[in-house]
Design a protein around this motif. Structure first.
Motif, PDB file in Angstrom:
ATOM      1  N   GLY A 288     -66.589   1.468 -14.685  1.00 32.32           N
ATOM      2  CA  GLY A 288     -66.416   0.561 -15.591  1.00 32.32           C
ATOM      3  C   GLY A 288     -64.874   0.188 -15.848  1.00 32.32           C
ATOM      4  N   LEU A 289     -64.542  -0.791 -16.712  1.00 29.81           N
ATOM      5  CA  LEU A 289     -63.278  -1.375 -16.932  1.00 29.81           C
ATOM      6  C   LEU A 289     -62.401  -0.597 -17.891  1.00 29.81           C
ATOM      7  CD1 LEU A 289     -63.888  -5.051 -17.371  1.00 29.81           C
ATOM      8  CD2 LEU A 289     -63.372  -3.923 -15.365  1.00 29.81           C
ATOM      9  N   ALA A 290     -61.255  -0.543 -17.735  1.00 32.57           N
ATOM     10  CA  ALA A 290     -60.220   0.216 -18.813  1.00 32.57           C
ATOM     11  C   ALA A 290     -60.408  -0.740 -20.037  1.00 32.57           C
ATOM     12  CB  ALA A 290     -58.918   0.175 -18.180  1.00 32.57           C
ATOM     13  N   LYS A 291     -60.373  -0.139 -20.912  1.00 29.99           N
ATOM     14  CA  LYS A 291     -60.179  -0.700 -22.383  1.00 29.99           C
ATOM     15  C   LYS A 291     -58.987  -1.770 -22.447  1.00 29.99           C
ATOM     16  CE  LYS A 291     -62.396   2.769 -25.276  1.00 29.99           C
ATOM     17  NZ  LYS A 291     -62.513   3.688 -26.239  1.00 29.99           N
ATOM     18  N   GLY A 292     -59.483  -3.007 -22.877  1.00 28.06           N
ATOM     19  CA  GLY A 292     -58.361  -3.868 -22.970  1.00 28.06           C
ATOM     20  C   GLY A 292     -58.068  -4.721 -21.630  1.00 28.06           C
ATOM     21  N   LYS A 293     -58.851  -4.639 -20.730  1.00 31.53           N
ATOM     22  CA  LYS A 293     -58.595  -5.083 -19.392  1.00 31.53           C
ATOM     23  C   LYS A 293     -58.325  -6.568 -19.660  1.00 31.53           C
ATOM     24  CE  LYS A 293     -58.494  -4.887 -14.633  1.00 31.53           C
ATOM     25  NZ  LYS A 293     -57.084  -4.274 -14.004  1.00 31.53           N
ATOM     26  N   ASN A 294     -57.293  -7.071 -18.970  1.00 36.24           N
ATOM     27  CA  ASN A 294     -57.212  -8.710 -19.173  1.00 36.24           C
ATOM     28  C   ASN A 294     -56.727  -9.279 -17.913  1.00 36.24           C
ATOM     29  OD1 ASN A 294     -56.795 -11.363 -19.854  1.00 36.24           O
ATOM     30  ND2 ASN A 294     -55.534 -10.879 -21.649  1.00 36.24           N
ATOM     31  N   ILE A 295     -57.382 -10.099 -17.254  1.00 40.84           N
ATOM     32  CA  ILE A 295     -57.148 -10.588 -15.987  1.00 40.84           C
ATOM     33  C   ILE A 295     -55.642 -11.379 -15.879  1.00 40.84           C
ATOM     34  CG2 ILE A 295     -57.830 -12.430 -13.897  1.00 40.84           C
ATOM     35  CD1 ILE A 295     -60.666 -11.814 -14.689  1.00 40.84           C
ATOM     36  N   ALA A 296     -55.619 -12.177 -17.060  1.00 43.62           N
ATOM     37  CA  ALA A 296     -54.348 -12.869 -17.038  1.00 43.62           C
ATOM     38  C   ALA A 296     -53.012 -12.014 -17.192  1.00 43.62           C
ATOM     39  CB  ALA A 296     -54.305 -13.884 -18.303  1.00 43.62           C
ATOM     40  N   ALA A 297     -53.288 -10.894 -17.710  1.00 45.63           N
ATOM     41  CA  ALA A 297     -52.269 -10.059 -17.810  1.00 45.63           C
ATOM     42  C   ALA A 297     -52.176  -8.923 -16.752  1.00 45.63           C
ATOM     43  CB  ALA A 297     -52.116  -9.246 -19.306  1.00 45.63           C
ATOM     44  N   SER A 298     -53.220  -9.158 -15.941  1.00 45.40           N
ATOM     45  CA  SER A 298     -53.337  -8.079 -14.748  1.00 45.40           C
ATOM     46  C   SER A 298     -52.110  -8.154 -13.632  1.00 45.40           C
ATOM     47  CB  SER A 298     -54.597  -7.901 -14.008  1.00 45.40           C
ATOM     48  OG  SER A 298     -54.839  -7.019 -13.022  1.00 45.40           O
ATOM     49  N   ASN A 299     -51.662  -6.967 -12.996  1.00 44.74           N
ATOM     50  CA  ASN A 299     -50.816  -6.961 -12.058  1.00 44.74           C
ATOM     51  C   ASN A 299     -51.495  -7.329 -10.669  1.00 44.74           C
ATOM     52  OD1 ASN A 299     -48.639  -6.488 -13.735  1.00 44.74           O
ATOM     53  ND2 ASN A 299     -48.671  -4.624 -13.500  1.00 44.74           N
ATOM     54  N   SER A 300     -53.074  -7.330 -10.602  1.00 38.66           N
ATOM     55  CA  SER A 300     -53.783  -7.456  -9.410  1.00 38.66           C
ATOM     56  C   SER A 300     -53.743  -8.840  -8.820  1.00 38.66           C
ATOM     57  CB  SER A 300     -55.019  -7.046  -9.535  1.00 38.66           C
ATOM     58  OG  SER A 300     -55.774  -7.395  -8.491  1.00 38.66           O
ATOM     59  N   LEU A 301     -52.663  -9.024  -7.804  1.00 43.93           N
ATOM     60  CA  LEU A 301     -52.793 -10.403  -7.033  1.00 43.93           C
ATOM     61  C   LEU A 301     -54.253 -10.945  -6.692  1.00 43.93           C
ATOM     62  CD1 LEU A 301     -51.098 -12.578  -5.946  1.00 43.93           C
ATOM     63  CD2 LEU A 301     -51.052 -11.296  -3.836  1.00 43.93           C
ATOM     64  N   GLY A 302     -55.068 -10.118  -6.408  1.00 45.79           N
ATOM     65  CA  GLY A 302     -56.484 -10.554  -5.913  1.00 45.79           C
ATOM     66  C   GLY A 302     -57.204 -11.237  -6.987  1.00 45.79           C
ATOM     67  N   LEU A 303     -57.001 -10.546  -8.374  1.00 47.78           N
ATOM     68  CA  LEU A 303     -57.819 -10.965  -9.446  1.00 47.78           C
ATOM     69  C   LEU A 303     -57.255 -12.319  -9.988  1.00 47.78           C
ATOM     70  CD1 LEU A 303     -58.305  -7.756 -11.672  1.00 47.78           C
ATOM     71  CD2 LEU A 303     -60.054  -8.976 -10.383  1.00 47.78           C
ATOM     72  N   ARG A 304     -55.988 -12.424  -9.634  1.00 45.13           N
ATOM     73  CA  ARG A 304     -55.217 -13.765 -10.256  1.00 45.13           C
ATOM     74  C   ARG A 304     -55.682 -14.920  -9.049  1.00 45.13           C
ATOM     75  NH1 ARG A 304     -50.567 -10.398 -11.101  1.00 45.13           N
ATOM     76  NH2 ARG A 304     -49.287 -11.565  -9.244  1.00 45.13           N
ATOM     77  N   ILE A 305     -55.834 -14.318  -7.659  1.00 46.84           N
ATOM     78  CA  ILE A 305     -56.145 -15.166  -6.795  1.00 46.84           C
ATOM     79  C   ILE A 305     -57.404 -15.810  -6.994  1.00 46.84           C
ATOM     80  CG2 ILE A 305     -56.794 -15.785  -4.486  1.00 46.84           C
ATOM     81  CD1 ILE A 305     -54.320 -13.882  -3.756  1.00 46.84           C
ATOM     82  N   ALA A 306     -58.557 -15.056  -7.680  1.00 43.59           N
ATOM     83  CA  ALA A 306     -59.827 -15.191  -7.814  1.00 43.59           C
ATOM     84  C   ALA A 306     -59.823 -16.337  -9.090  1.00 43.59           C
ATOM     85  CB  ALA A 306     -60.639 -13.951  -8.093  1.00 43.59           C
ATOM     86  N   THR A 307     -58.848 -15.981  -9.931  1.00 44.34           N
ATOM     87  CA  THR A 307     -58.923 -16.830 -11.238  1.00 44.34           C
ATOM     88  C   THR A 307     -58.461 -18.079 -10.801  1.00 44.34           C
ATOM     89  OG1 THR A 307     -58.439 -14.920 -12.481  1.00 44.34           O
ATOM     90  CG2 THR A 307     -58.074 -16.982 -13.406  1.00 44.34           C
ATOM     91  N   ALA A 308     -57.444 -18.400  -9.908  1.00 38.59           N
ATOM     92  CA  ALA A 308     -56.802 -19.570  -9.583  1.00 38.59           C
ATOM     93  C   ALA A 308     -58.004 -20.249  -8.729  1.00 38.59           C
ATOM     94  CB  ALA A 308     -55.607 -19.376  -8.638  1.00 38.59           C
ATOM     95  N   LEU A 309     -58.720 -19.610  -7.909  1.00 35.32           N
ATOM     96  CA  LEU A 309     -59.630 -20.230  -6.894  1.00 35.32           C
ATOM     97  C   LEU A 309     -60.719 -21.084  -7.770  1.00 35.32           C
ATOM     98  CD1 LEU A 309     -59.971 -17.825  -3.906  1.00 35.32           C
ATOM     99  CD2 LEU A 309     -58.939 -20.139  -3.869  1.00 35.32           C
ATOM    100  N   ALA A 310     -61.223 -20.213  -8.946  1.00 32.81           N
ATOM    101  CA  ALA A 310     -62.236 -20.685  -9.465  1.00 32.81           C
ATOM    102  C   ALA A 310     -61.913 -21.803 -10.472  1.00 32.81           C
ATOM    103  CB  ALA A 310     -62.753 -19.580 -10.688  1.00 32.81           C
ATOM    104  N   SER A 311     -60.452 -21.765 -11.125  1.00 29.91           N
ATOM    105  CA  SER A 311     -59.882 -22.946 -11.633  1.00 29.91           C
ATOM    106  C   SER A 311     -60.084 -24.258 -10.868  1.00 29.91           C
ATOM    107  CB  SER A 311     -58.633 -22.496 -12.295  1.00 29.91           C
ATOM    108  OG  SER A 311     -58.165 -23.785 -12.863  1.00 29.91           O
ATOM    109  N   GLN A 312     -59.674 -23.956  -9.454  1.00 27.90           N
ATOM    110  CA  GLN A 312     -59.493 -25.033  -8.536  1.00 27.90           C
ATOM    111  C   GLN A 312     -60.768 -25.625  -8.399  1.00 27.90           C
ATOM    112  OE1 GLN A 312     -57.802 -23.741  -4.783  1.00 27.90           O
ATOM    113  NE2 GLN A 312     -59.017 -25.363  -3.607  1.00 27.90           N
ATOM    114  N   LEU A 313     -61.843 -24.835  -8.612  1.00 29.59           N
ATOM    115  CA  LEU A 313     -63.198 -25.596  -8.295  1.00 29.59           C
ATOM    116  C   LEU A 313     -63.771 -26.372  -9.736  1.00 29.59           C
ATOM    117  CD1 LEU A 313     -64.999 -22.917  -5.768  1.00 29.59           C
ATOM    118  CD2 LEU A 313     -64.204 -25.232  -5.384  1.00 29.59           C
ATOM    119  N   GLY A 314     -63.087 -25.906 -10.837  1.00 27.19           N
ATOM    120  CA  GLY A 314     -63.361 -26.513 -11.987  1.00 27.19           C
ATOM    121  C   GLY A 314     -64.370 -25.395 -12.948  1.00 27.19           C
ATOM    122  N   GLY A 315     -64.116 -24.169 -12.347  1.00 27.30           N
ATOM    123  CA  GLY A 315     -64.848 -23.190 -13.032  1.00 27.30           C
ATOM    124  C   GLY A 315     -64.170 -21.913 -13.583  1.00 27.30           C
ATOM    125  N   ARG A 316     -64.769 -21.142 -13.870  1.00 25.82           N
ATOM    126  CA  ARG A 316     -64.159 -19.779 -14.622  1.00 25.82           C
ATOM    127  C   ARG A 316     -64.568 -18.362 -13.890  1.00 25.82           C
ATOM    128  NH1 ARG A 316     -65.671 -17.711 -20.442  1.00 25.82           N
ATOM    129  NH2 ARG A 316     -63.904 -16.031 -20.696  1.00 25.82           N
TER     130      ARG A 316
END
Length: 342
Positions: A288-316
């Protein structure tokens, strides 16, 4: 069946290099027509002298060309006149006999001309169809070559990054180059699989199953199972396929690496496309996720890329804790971004 008929029609007239066969069959058809007309004499008498020869002439012209058709018309004119038309006038060519013979000649000439014209048109259509087929094959070959070169170039770049990694001592930089190299290789593989010269999409279930299998194999984990649930024969267009594949790859890799780093587990990838939009869920049974896990504040480049790609497609794109433990990666797209079609 339709294709067979097209191929047969495209071969007409038959035996063009052996025209004597056409004249032979013209004589055969006329003899058969004469026999049929003689058999109908009790019903027709000497009326309609050329009735049985019309189909014989047209069939000959249709199968063997204009010249055998003209020969059949001439034979029909001689046979019909001799056996049925001239006896009525005591073998004298009266004006009525001449009109009947002229009418038959004109009708047969027009019929043969029409058949010949249709065969010429059909010949040119067959030539154009063959040319279009060759152009389509050339287009497909060039497209595949282009995709092959693009994929190879991406693989070369990934290899260069891997080589550069050997000269870097910083662990964080080495990991960044490893991630970049892996993503470039994945993009190359996805591009080769997704794009098709016909513009057709990729079958979602087949594509995601192969993608997840590659991810598990690349991770070196034999104790992790990935199940894919997606509608059968649902096609995914290329403009959404690459971003979706990258998001799935990141979510599955993240579940394997962080959700179950030291134990066996299962990852379930489910996809649903409807009028309300596009919905993807990647669920694992890990820690499971660590408490308070936040993609926006995450240091994971992969998660930030996934978020950016979803936004590019107009999604979340977001990460949630599973109801029975583990984590859930969610991708929601609006109907306008739904690139699937049946």
């Amino acid at each position: 069946m339709q294709r067979r008929n097209e191929r047969f029609v495209e071969r007409l007239p038959l035996v063009p290099g052996q025209r004597w066969l056409g004249f032979f069959w013209a004589a055969v058809f006329c003899l058969v027509a004469l026999g049929l007309r003689l058999a109908m004499t009790p019903l027709l008498g000497h009326g309609a002298p050329f009735a049985a020869f019309f189909p014989a002439v047209i069939l000959t012209a249709f199968l063997f060309g204009a010249l055998p058709g003209l020969a059949a018309a001439f034979l029909g004119l001689i046979a019909g006149s001799y056996f049925f038309l001239l006896p009525v006038a005591d073998f004298a060519v009266t004006s009525a006999v001449a009109v009947m013979m002229l009418l038959y000649t004109v009708v047969m000439g027009v019929a043969i001309a029409i058949v010949h014209f249709m065969q010429r048109v059909n010949f040119h259509l067959a030539v154009e169809r063959e040319r279009s087929r060759e152009l389509a094959e050339t287009k497909d070959l060039l497209f595949r070559e282009l995709q092959h070169r693009v994929s190879n170039n991406l693989q070369v770049i990934a290899a260069l990054l891997a080589l550069q990694r050997r000269h870097i001592g910083d662990d964080a930089a080495r990991r960044a180059l490893d991630d970049a190299s892996a993503r470039l290789a994945l993009v190359g593989k996805i591009s080769r699989a997704m794009y098709h010269p016909s513009g057709e999409g990729q079958d979602v279930c087949t594509f995601l199953t192969a993608l997840c299998s590659d991810i598990v194999e690349a991770s070196g984990r034999e104790d992790v199972t990935v199940d894919v649930v997606a509608p059968r024969q649902l096609l995914l267009s290329s403009h959404i396929g690459v971003p979706l594949a990258l998001i799935v790859a990141e979510a599955v890799s993240n579940a394997i690496e962080h959700g179950m780093p030291d134990r066996a587990g299962t990852v379930r990838v489910s996809l649903d496309a409807s009028e309300e939009g596009f919905c993807l869920r990647v669920v694992d049974d890990g820690k499971g996720l660590a408490k308070g896990k936040n993609i926006a504040a995450s240091n994971s480049l992969g998660l930030r890329i996934a978020t950016a790609l979803a936004s590019q497609l107009g999604g979340r794109f977001r990460l949630e804790s599973g109801s029975h433990g583990g984590a859930v990666a969610c991708l929601d797209l609006p109907p306008s971004a739904n690139g699937t079609h049946d």
